[in-house]
Design a protein around this motif. Structure first.
Motif, PDB file in Angstrom:
ATOM      1  N   ARG A  83     -33.022   2.898  23.791  1.00 31.33           N
ATOM      2  CA  ARG A  83     -32.132   2.028  23.020  1.00 31.33           C
ATOM      3  C   ARG A  83     -32.665   1.788  21.605  1.00 31.33           C
ATOM      4  O   ARG A  83     -31.903   1.667  20.655  1.00 31.33           O
ATOM      5  CB  ARG A  83     -31.975   0.668  23.722  1.00 31.33           C
ATOM      6  CG  ARG A  83     -31.108   0.677  24.952  1.00 31.33           C
ATOM      7  CD  ARG A  83     -30.602  -0.721  25.239  1.00 31.33           C
ATOM      8  NE  ARG A  83     -30.376  -0.962  26.653  1.00 31.33           N
ATOM      9  CZ  ARG A  83     -29.834  -2.053  27.137  1.00 31.33           C
ATOM     10  NH1 ARG A  83     -29.490  -3.037  26.334  1.00 31.33           N
ATOM     11  NH2 ARG A  83     -29.653  -2.202  28.437  1.00 31.33           N
ATOM     12  N   GLY A  84     -33.985   1.685  21.480  1.00 26.26           N
ATOM     13  CA  GLY A  84     -34.565   1.241  20.220  1.00 26.26           C
ATOM     14  C   GLY A  84     -34.862   2.287  19.160  1.00 26.26           C
ATOM     15  O   GLY A  84     -34.967   1.933  17.984  1.00 26.26           O
ATOM     16  N   PRO A  85     -35.006   3.556  19.477  1.00 27.49           N
ATOM     17  CA  PRO A  85     -35.390   4.549  18.475  1.00 27.49           C
ATOM     18  C   PRO A  85     -34.370   4.711  17.352  1.00 27.49           C
ATOM     19  O   PRO A  85     -33.201   4.342  17.489  1.00 27.49           O
ATOM     20  CB  PRO A  85     -35.517   5.846  19.287  1.00 27.49           C
ATOM     21  CG  PRO A  85     -35.815   5.387  20.668  1.00 27.49           C
ATOM     22  CD  PRO A  85     -35.015   4.123  20.836  1.00 27.49           C
ATOM     23  N   LEU A  86     -34.833   5.299  16.270  1.00 26.13           N
ATOM     24  CA  LEU A  86     -33.971   5.592  15.128  1.00 26.13           C
ATOM     25  C   LEU A  86     -33.337   6.965  15.247  1.00 26.13           C
ATOM     26  O   LEU A  86     -32.423   7.303  14.490  1.00 26.13           O
ATOM     27  CB  LEU A  86     -34.781   5.538  13.823  1.00 26.13           C
ATOM     28  CG  LEU A  86     -35.575   4.256  13.545  1.00 26.13           C
ATOM     29  CD1 LEU A  86     -36.321   4.388  12.223  1.00 26.13           C
ATOM     30  CD2 LEU A  86     -34.650   3.051  13.540  1.00 26.13           C
ATOM     31  N   ALA A  87     -33.829   7.767  16.185  1.00 26.97           N
ATOM     32  CA  ALA A  87     -33.326   9.136  16.327  1.00 26.97           C
ATOM     33  C   ALA A  87     -33.288   9.521  17.793  1.00 26.97           C
ATOM     34  O   ALA A  87     -33.988   8.945  18.628  1.00 26.97           O
ATOM     35  CB  ALA A  87     -34.215  10.114  15.559  1.00 26.97           C
ATOM     36  N   GLY A  88     -32.447  10.519  18.079  1.00 26.42           N
ATOM     37  CA  GLY A  88     -32.340  11.014  19.442  1.00 26.42           C
ATOM     38  C   GLY A  88     -31.324  10.248  20.260  1.00 26.42           C
ATOM     39  O   GLY A  88     -30.803   9.211  19.832  1.00 26.42           O
ATOM     40  N   PRO A  89     -31.028  10.738  21.451  1.00 28.83           N
ATOM     41  CA  PRO A  89     -30.019  10.117  22.301  1.00 28.83           C
ATOM     42  C   PRO A  89     -30.559   8.946  23.101  1.00 28.83           C
ATOM     43  O   PRO A  89     -31.771   8.733  23.176  1.00 28.83           O
ATOM     44  CB  PRO A  89     -29.646  11.269  23.246  1.00 28.83           C
ATOM     45  CG  PRO A  89     -30.954  11.995  23.430  1.00 28.83           C
ATOM     46  CD  PRO A  89     -31.618  11.945  22.079  1.00 28.83           C
ATOM     47  N   VAL A  90     -29.658   8.191  23.701  1.00 28.55           N
ATOM     48  CA  VAL A  90     -30.029   7.263  24.753  1.00 28.55           C
ATOM     49  C   VAL A  90     -29.764   8.011  26.054  1.00 28.55           C
ATOM     50  O   VAL A  90     -28.731   8.655  26.206  1.00 28.55           O
ATOM     51  CB  VAL A  90     -29.227   5.936  24.679  1.00 28.55           C
ATOM     52  CG1 VAL A  90     -27.737   6.168  24.794  1.00 28.55           C
ATOM     53  CG2 VAL A  90     -29.705   4.968  25.750  1.00 28.55           C
ATOM     54  N   VAL A  91     -30.727   7.972  26.965  1.00 23.81           N
ATOM     55  CA  VAL A  91     -30.646   8.742  28.209  1.00 23.81           C
ATOM     56  C   VAL A  91     -30.694   7.790  29.392  1.00 23.81           C
ATOM     57  O   VAL A  91     -31.564   6.923  29.475  1.00 23.81           O
ATOM     58  CB  VAL A  91     -31.807   9.758  28.307  1.00 23.81           C
ATOM     59  CG1 VAL A  91     -31.758  10.501  29.641  1.00 23.81           C
ATOM     60  CG2 VAL A  91     -31.747  10.743  27.153  1.00 23.81           C
TER      61      VAL A  91
END
Length: 260
Positions: A83-91
């Motif tokens: 949920r928190g990252p700036l990049a990539g998907p939520v899995v």
């Protein structure tokens, strides 16, 4: 006790002893050599950790056990990562475990080492009744917002199990579907099904981000997994946004986009 075994021999044999009443263990306890006593203490600490892991596992199985006793058969544990990252998907992942599933030490994936997560991932995949994974891309997160995207990923994971899930245990979230469900605060430390889903989701997402690291080595995705570390922020300001991978609705990324 007269030394009959070398310390090396004792060390090797202790690796295979699980019972405190084992005759060999009882015998070597009387060996006064300092090295042997050190091995005994080490064995005792290891056994205590194993007992604690078994106790924790049994406690974490209580929600599933209660639901099985009520007649539910396909109990899906659901959790998400990213949920928190700036990049990539939520899995997200949905895992349905059989009644005889046994994996002491299983807990919130964030508490496990990478090596143990990978090992548990294989064990869960090999022994679960069903495993589903759902992914919401960075573009979808920008479109729907992270909270809604998380729910979409979870619903995709449930559908991906390809079975008729009759009850859901979720990590602190409710889904807008008719399936009976219970949200649990810190569920990945309270339910074996949710813990298993957290491991599947975490390893799946980490592997995805490691792949991005190979594709875009200048960003170091394999190091920070898309979170807003100083390394990532520096790369973001230096190299700009990776289309379809950076979440442009998130403030640090939005600032870079607006300034370019």
């Amino acid at each position: 006790m007269k030394a009959i075994y070398t310390i090396k021999e004792i060390k090797e044999r202790l690796l295979h002893i699980k019972d405190e009443t084992d005759p060999f263990l009882i015998k070597v306890r009387k060996d006064e050599r300092k090295g042997v006593q050190t091995l005994i203490r080490s064995w005792e600490k290891k056994r205590e950790k194993e007992r604690e892991a078994i106790k924790e596992f049994e406690q974490m199985k209580q929600y599933e056990q209660s639901l099985w006793e009520q007649g539910y058969q396909w109990i899906g544990g659901v959790d998400e990562v990213g949920r928190g990252p700036l990049a990539g998907p939520v899995v997200a992942s949905c895992v349905i475990l059989p009644k005889n599933f046994y994996l002491p030490g299983l807990t919130d994936s964030k508490k496990l080492s990478k090596e143990k997560r990978e090992m548990f991932y294989d064990m869960i995949k090999g022994n679960a009744t069903a495993v589903g994974v759902g992914i919401c891309s960075a573009a979808e997160i920008d479109q729907f917002n992270i909270y809604e995207a998380t729910k979409i990923a979870m619903q995709r994971a449930i559908e991906e199990t390809k079975v008729n899930v009759d009850y859901l245990l979720l990590d602190a979230i409710n889904l807008p579907i008719s399936t009976p469900q219970t949200p649990l605060i810190k569920g990945d430390s309270k339910s074996i099904s949710i813990a298993a889903s957290s491991v599947i989701a975490k390893v799946t997402r980490d592997r995805y981000m490691e792949g991005l690291g190979e594709k875009y080595p200048e960003y170091g995705f394999e190091n920070h997994m898309g979170y807003g570390t100083s390394e990532h922020l520096t790369a973001l300001h230096t190299h700009g946004v990776v289309e379809q991978e950076h979440r442009q609705s998130f403030s640090p990324v939005k600032a870079v986009v607006s300034s370019s």
